[in-house]
Design an enzyme around this catalytic site. Structure first.
Site, mmCIF file in Angstrom:
data_model
loop_
_atom_site.group_PDB
_atom_site.id
_atom_site.type_symbol
_atom_site.label_atom_id
_atom_site.label_comp_id
_atom_site.label_asym_id
_atom_site.label_seq_id
_atom_site.Cartn_x
_atom_site.Cartn_y
_atom_site.Cartn_z
ATOM 1 N N LYS A 79 34.990 32.966 42.998
ATOM 2 C CA LYS A 79 34.289 34.016 42.726
ATOM 3 C C LYS A 79 33.085 33.527 41.616
ATOM 4 C CE LYS A 79 35.248 38.446 40.456
ATOM 5 N NZ LYS A 79 36.172 39.333 40.006
ATOM 6 N N SER A 154 36.782 43.997 41.768
ATOM 7 C CA SER A 154 35.490 43.425 41.763
ATOM 8 C C SER A 154 35.441 42.024 42.815
ATOM 9 C CB SER A 154 34.985 43.033 40.235
ATOM 10 O OG SER A 154 35.833 42.182 39.711
ATOM 11 N N SER A 178 41.081 43.736 39.718
ATOM 12 C CA SER A 178 40.085 43.126 40.744
ATOM 13 C C SER A 178 40.631 42.218 41.865
ATOM 14 C CB SER A 178 38.828 42.534 39.976
ATOM 15 O OG SER A 178 38.291 43.557 39.262
HETATM 16 N N1 GLN Z 1 37.842 47.843 38.621
HETATM 17 C C1 GLN Z 1 38.378 47.358 37.154
HETATM 18 C C2 GLN Z 1 37.177 47.663 36.428
HETATM 19 O O1 GLN Z 1 36.039 48.070 36.892
HETATM 20 C C3 GLN Z 1 38.960 46.138 37.302
HETATM 21 C C4 GLN Z 1 37.779 45.014 36.948
HETATM 22 C C5 GLN Z 1 38.566 43.610 37.151
HETATM 23 O O2 GLN Z 1 39.665 43.451 37.069
HETATM 24 N N2 GLN Z 1 37.706 42.830 36.861
HETATM 25 O O3 GLN Z 1 37.246 47.292 35.063
#
Ligand code: GLN
Length: 482
Positions: A79, A154, A178
């Site tokens: 990532k 994400s 995410s």
């Molecule tokens: N979708 C969640 C957010 O927008 C989690 C993001 C993540 O785990 N990096 O914060």
């Protein structure tokens, strides 16, 4: 034989037996990438030359009969918020579009030491804020199962690359879901380890007290293999813990008869797609068939999870992202007259809308007069949520729930309604607030779209969730290629 369809462990074994070479493995995967990337867009940066160089080194070692590491020859995606020495690391943002890190993250160092072959950096929501991989500066990633839908986020690039056989394994990061939420949307296995199990040295922080690096694989064995490689104490990360030597593969096939399984009733009374609810209910039945003892329990503070998460995380975001000022890292605005203007123009021009929204929200909840009311209160509720889990784990080995309340949606569907987008993390954020571990595993399909089962375990009890997932995968025969 299509090499890209082999599991990570099969790839390593065939390499060891000299049935395929490391170069062949890398080339096959790059061919696959060329074939599908136009549609999927899982990668931001590809590293073919370096990957082939490493492959040749590995092939030499095979030829000379030298020892090989646990990830020997396995193609891996990383990532793009995880630092790679000498390779552009963007966080999916214009802010870091041309940022070449001068050091290596611990996880990448460990992968390299284990002879893993990193093919490139994968796409993500900008600064890991989002649930759909639509906020990346480098374009959206598509769900390989249905190109009309988002892969989740994400870590959408990590998950899509694994699902589309562009790599065998990937690293993601999970601050509020995410890794698990996109794993659920794309039908693969994604693990968020216990806070402190995996070094965060070289992970570009979103919210330090919640972030963890984790793994994505097409089945439990593959994911467990990579987790074992990246886990462990690191002197460079003061929040990392020394848990001794860990071999997750050893205990994977233990029987789960008599395992104490809790199902929190609150997770089923919150708003969710009934098809997801049915899929998960069937999965829970299967655990019963396998001899687990299932009880309904209460995690009474579940409903406050999302609000608490967004206050705590945005507060940390606002302070973490202050370092992107146009001076020390990355993008710098061209037009400015004063220092203040340099800061403002840089941040205005290089951050996307969601990142700005969160910086503003966090700045507000930390400001004088509001910190008591929001931030400090949220910290107290966070403790209550953690206490809920602690109490449950006094009696139970694992907790089962849906990973997400919904099925993968279409691009654009939730972009205008941030709250609706945030809701897809309803079941994943409490795990990060409590610092415990969890994974998502596919547990069925509805109209061709995957449903994910979340298996939650106590701090540093990854062995429990992996054992449960492995047993489930074999019983449901849904693991790997579905
Ligand atoms: N979708 C969640 C957010 O927008 C989690 C993001 C993540 O785990 N990096 O914060």
């Amino acid at each position: 034989m299509d090499i890209t369809r082999l599991s990570a462990i099969e790839i390593r074994e065939r390499l060891k037996k000299k049935e395929i070479s490391s170069r062949e493995i890398v080339e096959a995967h790059f061919n696959r990438i060329e074939e599908v990337e136009d549609e999927i867009n899982a990668f931001i940066t590809l590293n073919k030359e370096e990957a082939l160089k490493i492959a040749d080194k590995i092939d030499n070692r095979v030829k000379n009969g030298q020892d090989l590491g646990l990830l020997a020859g396995i193609p891996i995606g990383v990532k793009d918020n995880i630092i790679t020495y000498g390779t552009r690391t963007t966080c999916g943002s214009k802010m870091l579009e041309n940022f070449i890190p001068p050091y290596e993250s611990t996880v990448v160092e460990r992968i390299k030491n284990a002879d893993g072959v990193i093919l490139g950096k994968v796409n993500m929501d900008e600064f890991a804020m989002g649930s759909s991989t639509e906020t990346s500066y480098f374009g959206i990633t598509k769900n390989p199962i249905d190109l009309e839908r988002v892969p989740g986020g994400s870590s959408g690039g990590s998950i899509a690359a694994v699902k589309a056989n562009e790599v065998a394994l990937a690293l993601g990061s999970d601050t509020g879901g995410s890794i698990r939420q996109p794993a659920s949307y794309c039908g693969v296995v994604g693990i968020k380890p216990t806070y402190g199990l995996v070094s965060r040295y070289g992970l570009i922080s979103v919210a330090n007290s919640l972030d963890q690096i984790g793994v994505v694989g097409r089945d439990v064995l593959d994911a467990a293999l990579m987790l074992g490689v990246i886990a462990g104490y690191d002197i460079k990360d003061s929040t990392s813990m020394d848990m001794g030597n860990i071999n997750y593969l050893e205990k994977l096939s233990e029987d789960i008869k008599g395992m104490k399984v809790a199902v929190p009733k609150e997770y089923f009374s919150l708003e969710m797609d009934s098809r997801v609810k049915d899929g998960v209910a069937k999965a829970i039945k299967l655990f019963e068939t396998m001899g687990a003892e299932i009880d309904e329990i209460s995690l009474p503070n579940t409903e406050y999870g999302l609000a608490t998460y967004y206050i705590v995380s945005t507060a940390e975001i606002s302070s973490n992202l202050a370092r992107f000022d146009g001076i020390r890292y990355g993008y710098r605005a061209k037009d400015y007259e004063t220092l203040d203007e340099l800061y403002m123009n840089t941040r205005r021009e290089a951050f996307g809308e969601e990142v700005k929204r969160r910086i503003m929200a966090g700045t507000y909840s930390l400001s004088r007069g509001h910190a008591e009311e929001y931030y400090k209160k949220a910290l107290k509720v966070r403790t209550l949520i953690k206490d809920d889990f602690d109490k449950a784990f006094e009696k139970y080995d694992i907790i089962l729930s849906p990973t997400t309340p919904d099925l993968p949606f279409k691009p654009g569907e939730k972009m205008d309604d941030p709250l609706d987008m945030y809701k897809s993390d309803l079941f994943t954020v409490p795990v990060n607030l409590a610092g415990v571990c969890a994974l998502s595993i596919p547990c069925g399909y509805v109209e061709g779209l995957p449903v994910g089962l979340q298996i939650i375990g106590d701090r540093f009890k990854e062995a429990n969730i992996l054992k449960a997932a492995y047993a489930f995968e074999r019983h449901s025969s849904l693991g790997g290629e579905i």
